[in-house]
Scaffold this active site. Structure first.
Site, PDB file in Angstrom:
ATOM      1  CG  ASP A 187      -1.820   1.188   1.300  1.00 57.57           C
ATOM      2  OD1 ASP A 187      -2.214   1.701   0.230  1.00 57.57           O
ATOM      3  OD2 ASP A 187      -2.158   1.615   2.427  1.00 57.57           O
ATOM      4  CD  GLU A 198      -4.460   1.571  -2.872  1.00 52.31           C
ATOM      5  OE1 GLU A 198      -5.279   0.946  -2.178  1.00 52.31           O
ATOM      6  OE2 GLU A 198      -4.020   2.693  -2.560  1.00 52.31           O
ATOM      7  CG  ASP A 213      -1.042   3.027   6.249  1.00 50.47           C
ATOM      8  OD1 ASP A 213      -1.428   3.667   5.267  1.00 50.47           O
ATOM      9  OD2 ASP A 213      -1.004   3.489   7.403  1.00 50.47           O
TER      10      ASP A 213
END
Length: 165
Positions: free
Chosen positions: A7, A69, A142
């Protein structure tokens, strides 16, 4: 096979390492957490810190796959450039380490993990915990996101990746 889920972020970059055993479709969480940098440091120093910490993880775990991501839409234009820079560092390291790269938008992550593209963060967390058989919550968010992104590979691209005779 080992999957590194990321992430991306400059202040906090979430990471997760999963190991998959293709013979019986089992997998386990090896490690997850965040790489945190100081807002008082220069952009160059923060990106270097991210690179060095990630390189250490890659050298210790030798992942085969990077699931990351994808930048899709940002509400805060002030953070999009630093996040893109951190993402670039990750992509460069993955390429250098000969990992295959798979990208997922936040909407895809929610859809793949929960079956709902508009799921709340808490729903994603519940599904991740149930999927991995965890009783203790993963912190911070996260790190949860990074685990969810790694799981996306196992749920969506894994069958395409593994050559079944």
């Amino acid at each position: 096979m080992k999957i590194l889920g990321i992430d991306p972020g400059t202040a906090r970059l979430g990471f997760a390492l999963l190991e998959s055993y293709s013979s019986n479709n089992l997998y386990k969480l090896l490690q997850c957490g965040i790489i945190e940098t100081s807002k008082f440091d220069s952009e160059a120093k923060r990106l270097t810190e991210i690179r060095l910490d990630l390189l250490e993880l890659i050298n210790n775990f030798t992942p085969d796959i990077l699931a990351i991501e994808q930048l899709f839409f940002f509400k805060n234009l002030k953070t999009v450039i630093p996040v893109a820079q951190a993402r670039g560092v990750v992509l460069q390291l993955a390429h250098e380490s000969k990992m295959q790269i798979f990208e997922y938008t936040p909407l895809q992550v929610k859809q793949i993990i929960t079956g709902k593209g508009r799921a709340e963060k808490s729903e994603v967390e519940s599904f991740v915990m149930a999927d991995l058989g965890l009783t203790e919550k993963i912190r911070p968010d996260d790190a949860v996101d990074a685990v969810a992104i790694a799981l996306c590979f196992l749920r969506s691209d894994y069958q395409k990746f593994v050559r079944i005779p």
